[in-house]
Write an enzyme that holds these catalytic residues in place. Structure first.
Site, PDB file in Angstrom:
ATOM      1  N   ASP A  46       0.645  -1.306  -0.016  1.00 59.28           N
ATOM      2  CA  ASP A  46       0.263   0.133  -0.028  1.00 59.28           C
ATOM      3  C   ASP A  46       0.747   1.381  -0.072  1.00 59.28           C
ATOM      4  OD1 ASP A  46      -1.536  -2.087   0.963  1.00 59.28           O
ATOM      5  OD2 ASP A  46      -2.229  -1.210   2.576  1.00 59.28           O
ATOM      6  N   GLN A  62       4.414   0.603   1.971  1.00 58.49           N
ATOM      7  CA  GLN A  62       4.564  -0.585   2.660  1.00 58.49           C
ATOM      8  C   GLN A  62       5.437  -1.459   2.363  1.00 58.49           C
ATOM      9  OE1 GLN A  62       2.181  -2.148   5.744  1.00 58.49           O
ATOM     10  NE2 GLN A  62       2.630  -0.125   6.022  1.00 58.49           N
ATOM     11  N   TYR A 107       1.979  -0.957  10.002  1.00 54.13           N
ATOM     12  CA  TYR A 107       1.043  -1.235   8.868  1.00 54.13           C
ATOM     13  C   TYR A 107       0.614   0.061   8.320  1.00 54.13           C
ATOM     14  CZ  TYR A 107       0.750  -6.211   9.055  1.00 54.13           C
ATOM     15  OH  TYR A 107       0.746  -7.693   8.904  1.00 54.13           O
ATOM     16  N   SER A 108      -0.396   0.167   7.328  1.00 55.02           N
ATOM     17  CA  SER A 108      -0.770   1.308   6.587  1.00 55.02           C
ATOM     18  C   SER A 108      -1.457   2.372   7.593  1.00 55.02           C
ATOM     19  CB  SER A 108      -1.881   0.584   5.702  1.00 55.02           C
ATOM     20  OG  SER A 108      -0.994   0.170   4.548  1.00 55.02           O
ATOM     21  N   ASP A 168      -5.474   0.575   9.393  1.00 50.37           N
ATOM     22  CA  ASP A 168      -5.416   1.561   8.522  1.00 50.37           C
ATOM     23  C   ASP A 168      -5.963   2.753   8.682  1.00 50.37           C
ATOM     24  OD1 ASP A 168      -4.195  -0.934   7.338  1.00 50.37           O
ATOM     25  OD2 ASP A 168      -6.123  -0.992   6.073  1.00 50.37           O
ATOM     26  N   GLU A 226     -10.790  -2.919   3.970  1.00 46.50           N
ATOM     27  CA  GLU A 226      -9.464  -2.334   4.366  1.00 46.50           C
ATOM     28  C   GLU A 226      -9.161  -0.959   3.735  1.00 46.50           C
ATOM     29  OE1 GLU A 226      -6.278  -6.118   4.846  1.00 46.50           O
ATOM     30  OE2 GLU A 226      -6.642  -5.442   2.604  1.00 46.50           O
TER      31      GLU A 226
HETATM   32  C1  FRU Z   1      -3.972  -3.663   2.507  1.00 44.77           C
HETATM   33  C2  FRU Z   1      -3.181  -4.182   3.919  1.00 44.77           C
HETATM   34  C3  FRU Z   1      -3.525  -3.027   4.872  1.00 44.77           C
HETATM   35  C4  FRU Z   1      -2.553  -3.184   5.832  1.00 44.77           C
HETATM   36  C5  FRU Z   1      -1.281  -3.491   5.108  1.00 44.77           C
HETATM   37  C6  FRU Z   1      -0.063  -4.514   5.840  1.00 44.77           C
HETATM   38  O1  FRU Z   1      -3.020  -4.290   1.420  1.00 44.77           O
HETATM   39  O2  FRU Z   1      -3.472  -5.495   4.285  1.00 44.77           O
HETATM   40  O3  FRU Z   1      -5.084  -3.481   5.602  1.00 44.77           O
HETATM   41  O4  FRU Z   1      -2.446  -2.153   6.927  1.00 44.77           O
HETATM   42  O5  FRU Z   1      -1.749  -4.165   3.991  1.00 44.77           O
HETATM   43  O6  FRU Z   1       0.819  -4.273   4.650  1.00 44.77           O
END
Ligand code: FRU
Length: 494
Positions: A46, A62, A107-108, A168, A226
């Site tokens: 992401d 990410q 994470y995001s 997120d 997400e």
């Molecule tokens: C979406 C996701 C998010 C998460 C991230 C982890 O692709 O699964 O929900 O924060 O990627 O890398």
């Protein structure tokens, strides 16, 4: 495909030299992109924290350093003055055992500038000794030296009324400039996708749970949502999210999608009133986790960028131990009941040489590995094949039928086929018929903008050495092709 153990995936990167050999190997790949953001090594997914701050655009992605695998995630930082040419700045947020809240991944999330500081809101993916996941909403401050300072405590921890899937954070400021919301993607205990909302009058503390976002008609629409966001464009609110564990018509057996609903957001009652259906954001095969820049002054548009990839998918470069790239940034506006997505005007600066379209005996023209193709199309059917061999065979086909008024992109003719489970052809109706195409080709991607941004198809493609021709077999079009200058550099910066 390589099998990864948990230890290998979640190994902490202690020294950049640990991935230097990998870097030296992957930059030799013929599939490395020339004007799309891609991972320095390993896997990119992401886009995060997209924002204008300190006289430049900041974007993070990410990143898992080790290979084409979703393991320990970092925020990798890139910057740009013009959204077209990008510079690597290195790792920004690092997951860490001592801080603990993000011990298994940063994470995001999103970013918000205040004065001369940039605040990063992200999900601390914590796992305990029993490997049970706990999601924390964490914050870090980016100082003038570019070094992030994590706040000692998260803003808030997991909400006990939902499953472990809550993440997120998108930070949103109200027009009064005094009320802030964080929305998170979440999942109910009976596995339904939701958005949960937190509120505060201070960006750094005092956050309380405000409730669940009500979206009438979407109570049973996928098992997890997400990367949610609510954007205001042209006097409307746009709810964007990625529903998972649901199949949608025309998208094969794929269960990961990215789309939007246009409507009106009532923050007092936490209700988003849809004014229509859920629209898929991008009709291509590889697009997910789209994010808009957080502070555009213009109320009529937004700037969006997405991961040109999908969860649970594998790609031909997995064997080379890297994967993923981002789409080109796009300008979003609203027309009628739809979002219009156009390439940014600045992209024209990347045009290098205008090519004369010369066809061989089989009617094929050479397709450069980085190119922009613009076609003005007269009414009638169209069959355009990209990435054919020199005899016009195979490739990715773009076809339009005047009878059905539908455009279809089909990549089943490519030699490298992958993720077939998501379907190998995608179709989109065109209310006004087909009038133009603007196509951006990079070494391993194609983005097709249809009718001035009415529809877009973004896909990864991995042409072999033979697959470098294009052919217009049916249709009447005025075609121009430019080669494109590189806009990202391979720089080993960790
Ligand atoms: C979406 C996701 C998010 C998460 C991230 C982890 O692709 O699964 O929900 O924060 O990627 O890398």
């Amino acid at each position: 495909m390589r099998e990864w153990t948990r230890e290998e995936r979640y190994r902490v990167l202690k020294d950049p030299q640990e991935v230097k050999d990998l870097y030296d190997r992957i930059i030799k790949s013929g599939y490395r992109q020339t004007y799309h953001i891609q991972p320095v090594t390993g896997l990119l997914n992401d886009p995060n924290g997209f924002v204008w701050f300190d006289n430049k655009w900041h974007l993070f992605y990410q990143w898992c350093p080790w290979g084409a695998v979703h393991g320990l995630k970092y925020w990798y930082h890139v910057v740009s003055k013009d959204l077209i040419t990008w510079k690597n700045l290195g790792v920004c947020l690092m997951p860490d055992e001592i801080y603990g809240y993000d011990n298994k991944g940063a994470y995001s999330g999103s970013a918000m500038p205040i004065g001369d500081k940039l605040y990063l809101y992200y999900t601390g993916n914590n796992r305990d000794e029993d490997y049970i996941r706990h999601s924390y909403t964490c914050i870090a401050k980016l100082g003038s030296d570019g070094w992030p300072e994590k706040y000692p405590l998260p803003l808030f921890g997991p909400n006990p009324d939902y499953t472990e899937n809550q993440r997120d954070p998108k930070i949103i400021v109200m027009p009064d400039g005094e009320t802030y919301y964080i929305i998170l993607g979440a999942q109910t205990k009976d596995n339904k996708g939701r958005i949960i909302v937190y509120k505060s009058e201070n960006l750094l503390h005092g956050w309380t749970f405000a409730g669940e976002l009500k979206v009438p008609g979407f109570e049973d629409f996928g098992g997890m949502w997400e990367c949610p966001s609510i954007e205001r464009i042209g006097g409307k609110d746009i709810l964007m999210f990625c529903p998972q564990h649901i199949k949608l018509p025309g998208r094969g057996d794929g269960t990961n999608h990215n789309g939007y609903i246009i409507g009106n957001m009532d923050w007092d009652s936490l209700t988003f009133i849809p004014e229509g259906r859920f629209h898929v954001l991008d009709f291509g095969f590889d697009s997910y986790a789209a994010a808009c820049a957080n502070n555009i002054e213009d109320e009529d548009k937004a700037i969006l960028i997405a991961w040109m990839g999908l969860p649970d998918a594998s790609y031909p470069t997995d064997d080379e131990e890297w994967s993923g790239c981002l789409t080109l940034p796009r300008e979003l506006t609203i027309r009628g009941r739809r979002l219009i997505q156009k390439p940014l005007p600045e992209l024209k600066k990347l045009r290098a040489e205008k090519l004369e379209v010369r066809e061989n005996e089989a009617g094929c023209a050479v397709l450069p590995e980085a190119a922009e193709i613009v076609m003005d199309i007269r009414p009638g059917d169209l069959n355009l094949e990209l990435f054919t061999d020199e005899s016009g065979q195979g490739g990715l086909s773009v076809s339009y039928s005047e009878d059905s008024r539908e455009i279809t992109v089909d990549r089943s003719g490519m030699q490298f086929r992958f993720n077939e489970v998501n379907g190998e052809s995608r179709t989109r109706p065109l209310e006004d018929g087909l009038s133009n195409l603007r196509i951006f080709i990079d070494r391993s991607s194609v983005e097709i903008f249809v009718n001035d941004g009415d529809a877009v198809f973004s896909s990864r493609v991995f042409p072999t050495e033979q697959e470098h021709f294009m052919k217009l077999s049916t249709g009447d079009a005025f075609t121009r092709i430019w080669t494109i200058n590189p806009a990202v550099k391979e720089e080993f910066l960790i």
